[in-house]
Design a protein around this motif. Structure first.
Motif, short mmCIF file in Angstrom:
data_model
loop_
_atom_site.label_atom_id
_atom_site.label_comp_id
_atom_site.label_asym_id
_atom_site.label_seq_id
_atom_site.Cartn_x
_atom_site.Cartn_y
_atom_site.Cartn_z
N GLN A 219 0.81 -1.22 0.00
CA GLN A 219 0.00 0.00 0.00
C GLN A 219 0.85 1.27 0.00
O GLN A 219 0.36 2.35 0.29
CB GLN A 219 -0.92 -0.01 1.22
CG GLN A 219 -1.93 -1.15 1.19
CD GLN A 219 -2.71 -1.27 2.49
OE1 GLN A 219 -2.12 -1.50 3.55
NE2 GLN A 219 -4.02 -1.12 2.42
N VAL A 220 2.13 1.11 -0.35
CA VAL A 220 3.08 2.23 -0.35
C VAL A 220 3.48 2.62 -1.77
O VAL A 220 3.79 1.75 -2.60
CB VAL A 220 4.36 1.86 0.45
CG1 VAL A 220 5.41 2.96 0.34
CG2 VAL A 220 4.02 1.61 1.91
N LEU A 221 3.48 3.91 -2.03
CA LEU A 221 4.11 4.48 -3.23
C LEU A 221 5.41 5.11 -2.76
O LEU A 221 5.40 6.02 -1.94
CB LEU A 221 3.21 5.54 -3.87
CG LEU A 221 3.89 6.48 -4.90
CD1 LEU A 221 4.43 5.68 -6.09
CD2 LEU A 221 2.93 7.57 -5.34
N ALA A 222 6.54 4.59 -3.24
CA ALA A 222 7.86 5.11 -2.85
C ALA A 222 8.49 5.81 -4.05
O ALA A 222 8.43 5.32 -5.18
CB ALA A 222 8.76 3.97 -2.38
N ILE A 223 9.13 6.96 -3.78
CA ILE A 223 9.72 7.77 -4.85
C ILE A 223 11.19 8.05 -4.52
O ILE A 223 11.51 8.45 -3.40
CB ILE A 223 8.97 9.11 -5.02
CG1 ILE A 223 7.46 8.88 -5.12
CG2 ILE A 223 9.47 9.86 -6.25
CD1 ILE A 223 6.63 10.16 -5.12
N GLY A 224 12.09 7.85 -5.49
CA GLY A 224 13.51 8.07 -5.24
C GLY A 224 14.29 8.40 -6.49
O GLY A 224 13.73 8.50 -7.58
N ASP A 225 15.63 8.54 -6.29
CA ASP A 225 16.47 8.92 -7.43
C ASP A 225 17.84 8.26 -7.44
O ASP A 225 18.55 8.33 -8.44
CB ASP A 225 16.67 10.44 -7.45
CG ASP A 225 17.68 10.90 -6.41
OD1 ASP A 225 17.53 10.53 -5.22
OD2 ASP A 225 18.64 11.60 -6.78
N ASN A 226 18.25 7.61 -6.32
CA ASN A 226 19.63 7.12 -6.25
C ASN A 226 19.68 5.70 -5.68
O ASN A 226 18.67 5.15 -5.26
CB ASN A 226 20.48 8.06 -5.39
CG ASN A 226 21.93 8.09 -5.83
OD1 ASN A 226 22.48 7.09 -6.30
ND2 ASN A 226 22.59 9.24 -5.70
N GLU A 227 20.89 5.12 -5.66
CA GLU A 227 21.04 3.72 -5.29
C GLU A 227 20.56 3.41 -3.88
O GLU A 227 20.13 2.29 -3.61
CB GLU A 227 22.48 3.26 -5.46
CG GLU A 227 23.49 3.97 -4.57
CD GLU A 227 24.92 3.49 -4.81
OE1 GLU A 227 25.43 2.74 -3.97
OE2 GLU A 227 25.51 3.87 -5.84
N ASN A 228 20.61 4.38 -2.97
CA ASN A 228 20.11 4.10 -1.62
C ASN A 228 18.58 4.03 -1.56
O ASN A 228 18.01 3.72 -0.51
CB ASN A 228 20.63 5.14 -0.61
CG ASN A 228 20.29 6.56 -0.98
OD1 ASN A 228 19.95 6.86 -2.11
ND2 ASN A 228 20.38 7.45 -0.02
N ASP A 229 17.91 4.30 -2.70
CA ASP A 229 16.45 4.17 -2.79
C ASP A 229 16.03 2.85 -3.45
O ASP A 229 14.85 2.50 -3.40
CB ASP A 229 15.85 5.33 -3.61
CG ASP A 229 16.15 6.69 -3.01
OD1 ASP A 229 15.96 6.84 -1.79
OD2 ASP A 229 16.58 7.58 -3.77
#
Length: 279
Positions: A219-229
């Motif tokens: 139920q989560v939308l996760a947003i990121g840009d780099n390897e730690n995401d």
């Protein structure tokens, strides 16, 4: 919005929590918090959808944004190794500086900048030319605190950051390799790296937040840009990358925004959670 995996309408409708990285994902260096993101989060709140951060930043650098958005639920800091809600630390999983000593000393020998965080304060291990210049430009800088010989074994840091303006971080590789398995190291090109304890990355932090809220990772939308995401994106119900994300991060995502940074994050939130089609 470019979709990379099969994503059903049911998955979109099930989202109850949006979790976003900050640097690179919402904010570019030198920019303020985007108004369009604030507006999107306000609309999420009206629909009963929660929002929080999963960032490499320390709490004192996240809290102003969290307060301005009215975030009441836990926030994931230090790349997942520290969870907090307002002024309360819920979990922290620091790493012992003694294990990092060979790497840190190799970095200091090369005149790199080494920062480490203790109890919410970020310290600089040694002054160098880059530190002096930043202090002159900003008017202040992190306090200088060398590690004394007798302290190495008993100092546990939430995070260690090493940066090099000469772009020679790769010269530290042989000292990084022995840390595999016990530490998670995120690289920022050849200019810097960030080290936290292994096993407690952003995915772990988000799972803990979900457990406290009584919802699932689906139920989560996760947003990121780099390897730690990356791990967070693959474990979330929907993982999304902004347009300026690293290639490997885009490959981990269900979808990628056409726009970059805050505009890209807003594009994702509006399309997935606010049911607004692209023009």
């Amino acid at each position: 919005l470019t979709t990379r995996k099969n994503m059903t309408e049911k998955r979109k409708k099930d989202i109850r929590l949006v979790v976003s990285d900050i640097d690179g994902t919402l904010i570019r260096r030198g920019e303020g918090f985007p108004k369009e993101v604030e507006q999107a989060v306000a609309e999420l709140k009206k629909r009963g959808i929660l929002f929080t951060f999963a960032s490499g930043r320390l709490p004192y650098m996240i809290t102003p944004f969290a307060e301005s958005l009215g975030i009441e639920i836990p926030v994931c800091a230090c790349n997942g190794t520290l969870l907090y809600r307002k002024d309360e630390i819920l979990e922290k999983h620091p790493l012992c500086l003694l294990e990092l000593r060979p790497l840190i000393e190799a970095a200091l020998l090369r005149e790199m900048t080494v920062l480490y965080s203790l109890n919410g304060t970020e310290y600089c291990m040694r002054e160098n030319e880059a530190v002096r210049r930043k202090r002159a430009e900003r008017g202040s800088y992190h306090p200088i605190r060398p590690v004394r010989e007798e302290e190495w074994e008993n100092l546990w840091a939430d995070k260690v950051n090493i940066s090099d303006e000469q772009g020679e971080i790769s010269s530290l590789l042989e000292w990084e390799q022995p840390l595999e398995g016990s530490c998670e190291i995120t690289h920022y090109g050849n200019q810097g790296l960030e080290i936290v304890r292994a096993g407690f990355g952003k995915a772990y932090g988000v799972r803990q937040i979900c457990a406290g809220l009584g919802i699932s990772m689906e139920q989560v939308l996760a947003i990121g840009d780099n390897e730690n995401d990356n791990e967070m994106l693959t474990q979330a119900g929907i993982g999304a990358a902004v347009g300026n994300a690293e290639t490997a991060t885009k490959a981990c995502a269900d979808l990628t925004a056409r726009k970059e940074s805050g505009a890209g994050a807003t594009e994702i939130i509006r399309r997935i959670c606010l049911e607004e089609n692209e023009k």
